[in-house]
Motif scaffolding. Structure first.
Motif, PDB file in Angstrom:
ATOM      1  N   ILE A 274       0.821  -1.208   0.000  1.00  0.00           N
ATOM      2  CA  ILE A 274       0.000   0.000   0.000  1.00  0.00           C
ATOM      3  C   ILE A 274       0.857   1.262   0.000  1.00  0.00           C
ATOM      4  O   ILE A 274       0.716   2.097  -0.899  1.00  0.00           O
ATOM      5  CB  ILE A 274      -1.019  -0.052   1.158  1.00  0.00           C
ATOM      6  CG1 ILE A 274      -2.068  -1.133   0.849  1.00  0.00           C
ATOM      7  CG2 ILE A 274      -1.667   1.308   1.387  1.00  0.00           C
ATOM      8  CD1 ILE A 274      -2.989  -1.457   1.992  1.00  0.00           C
ATOM      9  N   PRO A 275       1.795   1.450   0.942  1.00  0.00           N
ATOM     10  CA  PRO A 275       2.613   2.659   0.841  1.00  0.00           C
ATOM     11  C   PRO A 275       3.680   2.590  -0.255  1.00  0.00           C
ATOM     12  O   PRO A 275       4.053   3.614  -0.823  1.00  0.00           O
ATOM     13  CB  PRO A 275       3.258   2.781   2.221  1.00  0.00           C
ATOM     14  CG  PRO A 275       3.177   1.433   2.825  1.00  0.00           C
ATOM     15  CD  PRO A 275       2.013   0.744   2.204  1.00  0.00           C
ATOM     16  N   LEU A 276       4.172   1.390  -0.577  1.00  0.00           N
ATOM     17  CA  LEU A 276       5.245   1.293  -1.560  1.00  0.00           C
ATOM     18  C   LEU A 276       4.782   1.624  -2.974  1.00  0.00           C
ATOM     19  O   LEU A 276       5.560   2.147  -3.776  1.00  0.00           O
ATOM     20  CB  LEU A 276       5.887  -0.093  -1.522  1.00  0.00           C
ATOM     21  CG  LEU A 276       6.793  -0.347  -0.325  1.00  0.00           C
ATOM     22  CD1 LEU A 276       7.201  -1.808  -0.243  1.00  0.00           C
ATOM     23  CD2 LEU A 276       8.019   0.546  -0.374  1.00  0.00           C
ATOM     24  N   LEU A 277       3.533   1.344  -3.304  1.00  0.00           N
ATOM     25  CA  LEU A 277       2.997   1.705  -4.619  1.00  0.00           C
ATOM     26  C   LEU A 277       3.076   3.215  -4.812  1.00  0.00           C
ATOM     27  O   LEU A 277       3.576   3.708  -5.826  1.00  0.00           O
ATOM     28  CB  LEU A 277       1.556   1.218  -4.753  1.00  0.00           C
ATOM     29  CG  LEU A 277       0.828   1.644  -6.023  1.00  0.00           C
ATOM     30  CD1 LEU A 277       1.463   0.992  -7.236  1.00  0.00           C
ATOM     31  CD2 LEU A 277      -0.639   1.299  -5.925  1.00  0.00           C
TER      32      LEU A 277
ATOM     33  N   TYR B  54       0.671  12.015   3.314  1.00  0.00           N
ATOM     34  CA  TYR B  54      -0.003  10.716   3.290  1.00  0.00           C
ATOM     35  C   TYR B  54       1.012   9.585   3.464  1.00  0.00           C
ATOM     36  O   TYR B  54       0.760   8.621   4.181  1.00  0.00           O
ATOM     37  CB  TYR B  54      -0.785  10.568   1.980  1.00  0.00           C
ATOM     38  CG  TYR B  54      -1.679   9.351   1.934  1.00  0.00           C
ATOM     39  CD1 TYR B  54      -2.683   9.166   2.879  1.00  0.00           C
ATOM     40  CD2 TYR B  54      -1.535   8.389   0.950  1.00  0.00           C
ATOM     41  CE1 TYR B  54      -3.505   8.051   2.833  1.00  0.00           C
ATOM     42  CE2 TYR B  54      -2.345   7.286   0.887  1.00  0.00           C
ATOM     43  CZ  TYR B  54      -3.335   7.119   1.833  1.00  0.00           C
ATOM     44  OH  TYR B  54      -4.150   6.017   1.790  1.00  0.00           O
ATOM     45  N   LEU B  55       2.191   9.715   2.817  1.00  0.00           N
ATOM     46  CA  LEU B  55       3.231   8.699   2.981  1.00  0.00           C
ATOM     47  C   LEU B  55       3.723   8.635   4.421  1.00  0.00           C
ATOM     48  O   LEU B  55       3.944   7.549   4.959  1.00  0.00           O
ATOM     49  CB  LEU B  55       4.400   8.975   2.036  1.00  0.00           C
ATOM     50  CG  LEU B  55       4.213   8.512   0.599  1.00  0.00           C
ATOM     51  CD1 LEU B  55       5.326   9.063  -0.282  1.00  0.00           C
ATOM     52  CD2 LEU B  55       4.158   7.007   0.516  1.00  0.00           C
ATOM     53  N   VAL B  56       3.900   9.790   5.053  1.00  0.00           N
ATOM     54  CA  VAL B  56       4.320   9.810   6.462  1.00  0.00           C
ATOM     55  C   VAL B  56       3.275   9.112   7.324  1.00  0.00           C
ATOM     56  O   VAL B  56       3.597   8.311   8.204  1.00  0.00           O
ATOM     57  CB  VAL B  56       4.562  11.264   6.945  1.00  0.00           C
ATOM     58  CG1 VAL B  56       4.676  11.332   8.453  1.00  0.00           C
ATOM     59  CG2 VAL B  56       5.811  11.822   6.286  1.00  0.00           C
ATOM     60  N   PHE B  57       1.991   9.380   7.060  1.00  0.00           N
ATOM     61  CA  PHE B  57       0.923   8.711   7.807  1.00  0.00           C
ATOM     62  C   PHE B  57       0.957   7.196   7.570  1.00  0.00           C
ATOM     63  O   PHE B  57       0.855   6.410   8.511  1.00  0.00           O
ATOM     64  CB  PHE B  57      -0.448   9.270   7.410  1.00  0.00           C
ATOM     65  CG  PHE B  57      -1.575   8.450   7.949  1.00  0.00           C
ATOM     66  CD1 PHE B  57      -1.948   8.560   9.278  1.00  0.00           C
ATOM     67  CD2 PHE B  57      -2.255   7.549   7.140  1.00  0.00           C
ATOM     68  CE1 PHE B  57      -2.979   7.790   9.794  1.00  0.00           C
ATOM     69  CE2 PHE B  57      -3.279   6.776   7.649  1.00  0.00           C
ATOM     70  CZ  PHE B  57      -3.645   6.897   8.972  1.00  0.00           C
ATOM     71  N   LEU B  58       1.108   6.783   6.294  1.00  0.00           N
ATOM     72  CA  LEU B  58       1.122   5.346   5.993  1.00  0.00           C
ATOM     73  C   LEU B  58       2.281   4.645   6.681  1.00  0.00           C
ATOM     74  O   LEU B  58       2.110   3.576   7.261  1.00  0.00           O
ATOM     75  CB  LEU B  58       1.200   5.129   4.475  1.00  0.00           C
ATOM     76  CG  LEU B  58      -0.069   5.406   3.687  1.00  0.00           C
ATOM     77  CD1 LEU B  58       0.207   5.272   2.197  1.00  0.00           C
ATOM     78  CD2 LEU B  58      -1.207   4.501   4.093  1.00  0.00           C
TER      79      LEU B  58
ATOM     80  N   PRO C 214       2.560   0.246  11.032  1.00  0.00           N
ATOM     81  CA  PRO C 214       2.776  -0.471  12.300  1.00  0.00           C
ATOM     82  C   PRO C 214       1.486  -1.060  12.884  1.00  0.00           C
ATOM     83  O   PRO C 214       1.472  -2.198  13.346  1.00  0.00           O
ATOM     84  CB  PRO C 214       3.355   0.594  13.234  1.00  0.00           C
ATOM     85  CG  PRO C 214       3.891   1.651  12.349  1.00  0.00           C
ATOM     86  CD  PRO C 214       3.065   1.622  11.109  1.00  0.00           C
ATOM     87  N   LEU C 215       0.388  -0.292  12.840  1.00  0.00           N
ATOM     88  CA  LEU C 215      -0.871  -0.788  13.405  1.00  0.00           C
ATOM     89  C   LEU C 215      -1.410  -1.969  12.605  1.00  0.00           C
ATOM     90  O   LEU C 215      -1.916  -2.942  13.189  1.00  0.00           O
ATOM     91  CB  LEU C 215      -1.902   0.332  13.470  1.00  0.00           C
ATOM     92  CG  LEU C 215      -1.627   1.429  14.502  1.00  0.00           C
ATOM     93  CD1 LEU C 215      -2.693   2.515  14.424  1.00  0.00           C
ATOM     94  CD2 LEU C 215      -1.551   0.854  15.900  1.00  0.00           C
ATOM     95  N   SER C 216      -1.326  -1.907  11.287  1.00  0.00           N
ATOM     96  CA  SER C 216      -1.868  -2.995  10.476  1.00  0.00           C
ATOM     97  C   SER C 216      -1.043  -4.273  10.631  1.00  0.00           C
ATOM     98  O   SER C 216      -1.596  -5.375  10.662  1.00  0.00           O
ATOM     99  CB  SER C 216      -1.961  -2.579   9.007  1.00  0.00           C
ATOM    100  OG  SER C 216      -0.692  -2.268   8.504  1.00  0.00           O
TER     101      SER C 216
END
Length: 190
Positions: free
Chosen positions: A78-81, A99-103, A109-111
């Motif tokens: 998800i973030p790497l795309l 958005y990347l910082v949030f991801l 970590p949560l997921s």
């Protein structure tokens, strides 16, 4: 017994992702775009390996472990795309960086912790699995699975927005390369 065609397709995907990622990394190991691509294919390798192992595994504990591997690959994808696309076009959009910082800082970590909980204790934070005639299949998504769907949609939307903005600014060969990359994303989505 799983379908032989399914096993062949899953094994081919796993070997393809592994081979392409290793080949690109071996040709130009120092560039940030190459590293981003290698990380992206690494996430796809984890996802494909988890999918293949889940298809081949019979015991519930093995299926939960394979599903954990599959989910970690998805959580990384998800973030790497978006990060790969960000590196590809050299974009400097503040909203994309935020958005990347949030991801990376909150979602990932949560997921992964939610997936670990599913794996270790059989909770249903991400996905619930049941045994059926075709092996173990996901039957219901928990709150973590719903979050995966939402954030994956956000990453795809961000990727498309970055590509469109870069395509509008680009000229010549760069524009053609972005068109081909967009077409590859479209084919891959199908």
């Amino acid at each position: 017994m799983p379908s032989p065609v399914l096993l062949v397709v899953q094994a081919f995907a796993l070997v393809s992702y592994l081979g392409v990622g290793a080949l690109v990394l071996a040709r130009a190991p120092r560039g940030p775009l190459t590293r981003a691509f290698a990380w992206l294919t690494g996430a796809l390798v984890l996802h494909a390996a988890g999918s293949l192992l889940r298809t081949l595994t019979v015991a519930e504990s093995g299926v939960r472990g394979a599903t954990f591997l599959l989910q970690v690959g998805l959580h990384l994808l998800i973030p790497l795309l978006l990060y790969f696309t960000y590196q590809l076009v050299g974009a400097r959009f503040r909203i994309v960086r935020a958005y990347l910082v949030f991801l990376w800082g909150v979602y990932l970590p949560l997921s992964v912790l939610a997936s670990l909980s599913d794996f270790a204790w059989g909770t249903r934070w991400v996905v619930a699995l049941e045994s059926g005639p075709d092996g173990w299949v996901p039957v219901a998504y928990g709150p973590g699975g719903v979050a995966d769907i939402i954030f994956f949609g956000g990453s795809v939307a961000g990727t498309l927005a970055v590509l469109v903005a870069a395509w509008r600014r680009a000229r010549g060969l760069t524009r053609v390369q972005l068109e081909w990359f967009g077409m590859a994303l479209g084919i891959g989505a199908i």
